[in-house]
Design a protein around this motif. Structure first.
Motif, PDB file in Angstrom:
ATOM      1  N   SER A  33      18.751 -23.925  24.887  1.00  0.00           N
ATOM      2  CA  SER A  33      19.935 -23.055  24.839  1.00  0.00           C
ATOM      3  C   SER A  33      20.476 -22.925  23.656  1.00  0.00           C
ATOM      4  O   SER A  33      19.994 -23.661  22.540  1.00  0.00           O
ATOM      5  CB  SER A  33      21.023 -24.181  25.609  1.00  0.00           C
ATOM      6  OG  SER A  33      21.453 -25.197  24.927  1.00  0.00           O
ATOM      7  N   VAL A  35      23.485 -23.240  22.150  1.00  0.00           N
ATOM      8  CA  VAL A  35      24.306 -24.245  21.529  1.00  0.00           C
ATOM      9  C   VAL A  35      23.420 -25.306  21.070  1.00  0.00           C
ATOM     10  O   VAL A  35      23.584 -25.927  19.783  1.00  0.00           O
ATOM     11  CB  VAL A  35      25.222 -24.951  22.602  1.00  0.00           C
ATOM     12  CG1 VAL A  35      26.097 -26.078  22.077  1.00  0.00           C
ATOM     13  CG2 VAL A  35      26.333 -23.625  22.851  1.00  0.00           C
ATOM     14  N   ASN A  36      22.474 -25.742  21.997  1.00  0.00           N
ATOM     15  CA  ASN A  36      21.626 -26.857  21.227  1.00  0.00           C
ATOM     16  C   ASN A  36      20.689 -26.401  20.110  1.00  0.00           C
ATOM     17  O   ASN A  36      20.647 -27.296  19.137  1.00  0.00           O
ATOM     18  CB  ASN A  36      20.525 -27.431  22.501  1.00  0.00           C
ATOM     19  CG  ASN A  36      21.178 -28.074  23.514  1.00  0.00           C
ATOM     20  OD1 ASN A  36      22.406 -28.513  23.426  1.00  0.00           O
ATOM     21  ND2 ASN A  36      20.753 -28.404  24.539  1.00  0.00           N
ATOM     22  N   GLY A  39      23.100 -26.316  17.055  1.00  0.00           N
ATOM     23  CA  GLY A  39      23.429 -27.640  16.463  1.00  0.00           C
ATOM     24  C   GLY A  39      22.467 -28.136  15.688  1.00  0.00           C
ATOM     25  O   GLY A  39      22.564 -28.810  14.488  1.00  0.00           O
ATOM     26  N   LEU A  93      27.951 -33.079  21.508  1.00  0.00           N
ATOM     27  CA  LEU A  93      26.566 -32.404  21.112  1.00  0.00           C
ATOM     28  C   LEU A  93      25.499 -33.481  20.608  1.00  0.00           C
ATOM     29  O   LEU A  93      24.410 -33.379  20.844  1.00  0.00           O
ATOM     30  CB  LEU A  93      26.895 -31.253  20.154  1.00  0.00           C
ATOM     31  CG  LEU A  93      25.779 -30.597  19.372  1.00  0.00           C
ATOM     32  CD1 LEU A  93      24.913 -29.761  20.616  1.00  0.00           C
ATOM     33  CD2 LEU A  93      26.119 -29.546  18.486  1.00  0.00           C
ATOM     34  N   PHE A 157      25.366 -19.408  25.755  1.00  0.00           N
ATOM     35  CA  PHE A 157      26.400 -20.424  25.350  1.00  0.00           C
ATOM     36  C   PHE A 157      26.701 -21.411  26.260  1.00  0.00           C
ATOM     37  O   PHE A 157      27.823 -21.959  26.173  1.00  0.00           O
ATOM     38  CB  PHE A 157      27.519 -19.772  24.650  1.00  0.00           C
ATOM     39  CG  PHE A 157      27.130 -18.630  23.503  1.00  0.00           C
ATOM     40  CD1 PHE A 157      27.046 -18.924  22.501  1.00  0.00           C
ATOM     41  CD2 PHE A 157      27.262 -17.473  24.036  1.00  0.00           C
ATOM     42  CE1 PHE A 157      26.938 -18.097  21.463  1.00  0.00           C
ATOM     43  CE2 PHE A 157      27.013 -16.291  22.968  1.00  0.00           C
ATOM     44  CZ  PHE A 157      26.726 -16.669  21.850  1.00  0.00           C
ATOM     45  N   ILE A 160      28.807 -24.794  25.270  1.00  0.00           N
ATOM     46  CA  ILE A 160      29.652 -24.405  24.151  1.00  0.00           C
ATOM     47  C   ILE A 160      30.887 -25.179  24.282  1.00  0.00           C
ATOM     48  O   ILE A 160      31.535 -25.560  22.929  1.00  0.00           O
ATOM     49  CB  ILE A 160      30.100 -22.874  24.257  1.00  0.00           C
ATOM     50  CG1 ILE A 160      30.877 -22.548  23.070  1.00  0.00           C
ATOM     51  CG2 ILE A 160      31.115 -22.843  25.510  1.00  0.00           C
ATOM     52  CD1 ILE A 160      29.966 -22.710  21.768  1.00  0.00           C
ATOM     53  N   GLU A 161      31.306 -25.934  25.337  1.00  0.00           N
ATOM     54  CA  GLU A 161      32.506 -26.746  25.334  1.00  0.00           C
ATOM     55  C   GLU A 161      32.344 -27.939  24.579  1.00  0.00           C
ATOM     56  O   GLU A 161      33.307 -28.769  24.273  1.00  0.00           O
ATOM     57  CB  GLU A 161      32.946 -27.009  26.864  1.00  0.00           C
ATOM     58  CG  GLU A 161      31.911 -27.972  27.577  1.00  0.00           C
ATOM     59  CD  GLU A 161      30.834 -26.876  28.128  1.00  0.00           C
ATOM     60  OE1 GLU A 161      29.875 -27.851  28.611  1.00  0.00           O
ATOM     61  OE2 GLU A 161      30.902 -25.900  28.085  1.00  0.00           O
ATOM     62  N   VAL A 163      31.360 -28.174  21.568  1.00  0.00           N
ATOM     63  CA  VAL A 163      31.747 -27.780  20.353  1.00  0.00           C
ATOM     64  C   VAL A 163      33.067 -27.285  20.290  1.00  0.00           C
ATOM     65  O   VAL A 163      34.188 -27.479  19.442  1.00  0.00           O
ATOM     66  CB  VAL A 163      30.617 -26.611  19.560  1.00  0.00           C
ATOM     67  CG1 VAL A 163      31.104 -26.319  18.176  1.00  0.00           C
ATOM     68  CG2 VAL A 163      29.517 -27.245  19.955  1.00  0.00           C
ATOM     69  N   ALA A 169      30.669 -21.177  29.156  1.00  0.00           N
ATOM     70  CA  ALA A 169      29.455 -20.249  29.019  1.00  0.00           C
ATOM     71  C   ALA A 169      29.723 -18.682  29.359  1.00  0.00           C
ATOM     72  O   ALA A 169      30.394 -18.510  30.301  1.00  0.00           O
ATOM     73  CB  ALA A 169      28.204 -20.869  29.814  1.00  0.00           C
TER      74      ALA A 169
END
Length: 227
Positions: A33, A35-36, A39, A93, A157, A160-161, A163, A169
């Motif tokens: 993903s 986000v991952n 990060g 995360l 995304f 994303i919550e 972060v 998403a």
């Protein structure tokens, strides 16, 4: 020191994910993903930039015979700091990334750049090289994450919550899209990476062909030459 060459080499000519093929374990494992991927990529950028700058500052004091243990010790200290910071400020995360943050210590990209560049160049150039190499890897991570997340679930995304609280998403494909499970499994990571490598090679081949087909520049005419 040509800083433009450092940026160009890190992001394209010697990209760690597409050319050097270093650090493939976290590259393939955490690119399911955006986000991952982002990060882990940001954590890697911080470690690479800080470790390269610090080693460049200390290189005159490090005996050649024990340089590798010292490099690893410096990298491990910086990874510990990044690990604690993410645990404190991005805990959700941090839980998802898990062991892959501490494993940055053993990532061959970090040690390779410290040994090949930071230990032989001034601090500013070394810091830029480390940051750009980390950014090059992060761009590949995010591209893989976007492709795998889109094909696998039709979203972008997701998570994303973790972060940005309250964010959601983006549902790109219809909500009833069944998803393509292979895309978010390990085979999907290999197929996606192979596609990105092939795309980069194709772009380089096209650029090389265009350069070959360009007519040579005409020599400037000589004026005022008497016979």
């Amino acid at each position: 020191m040509n800083y433009r060459d450092i940026v160009s080499n890190s992001l394209w000519k010697q990209n760690p994910g597409l050319v050097q093929l270093l650090g493939l374990c976290p590259l393939l494992a955490m690119s399911n993903s955006i986000v991952n991927a982002a990060g882990l990529g940001i954590a890697t950028i911080l470690v690479m930039a800080l470790s390269s700058g610090m080693i460049a500052l200390l290189r005159g004091f490090i005996p050649y015979e024990i340089r590798i243990p010292v490099f690893i010790l410096v990298i491990a200290a910086l990874v510990t700091g990044v690990d604690l910071a993410m645990n404190a400020w991005l805990h959700k995360l941090y839980n998802v990334l898990g062991i892959f943050i501490p494993l940055i210590v053993t990532n061959c990209i970090v040690l390779a750049r410290v040994e090949a560049f930071a230990a032989k160049n001034p601090p500013l150039a070394a810091t830029l090289d480390g940051a750009m190499m980390g950014l090059g890897l992060t761009l590949v991570l995010v591209a893989l994450g976007a492709v795998r997340e889109f094909v696998g679930g039709g979203t972008l995304f997701a998570g994303i919550e973790m972060v940005i609280p309250g964010a959601r998403a983006v549902q790109v494909l219809p909500a009833d899209y069944p998803g393509f499970l292979v895309a978010i499994l390990p085979p999907g990571a290999f197929f996606s990476l192979a596609f990105l490598i092939a795309l980069r090679n194709w772009i380089d081949a096209r650029a090389s062909e265009r350069a070959k087909n360009q007519p040579p520049a005409a020599a400037p005419a000589l004026e005022g030459v008497s016979s």
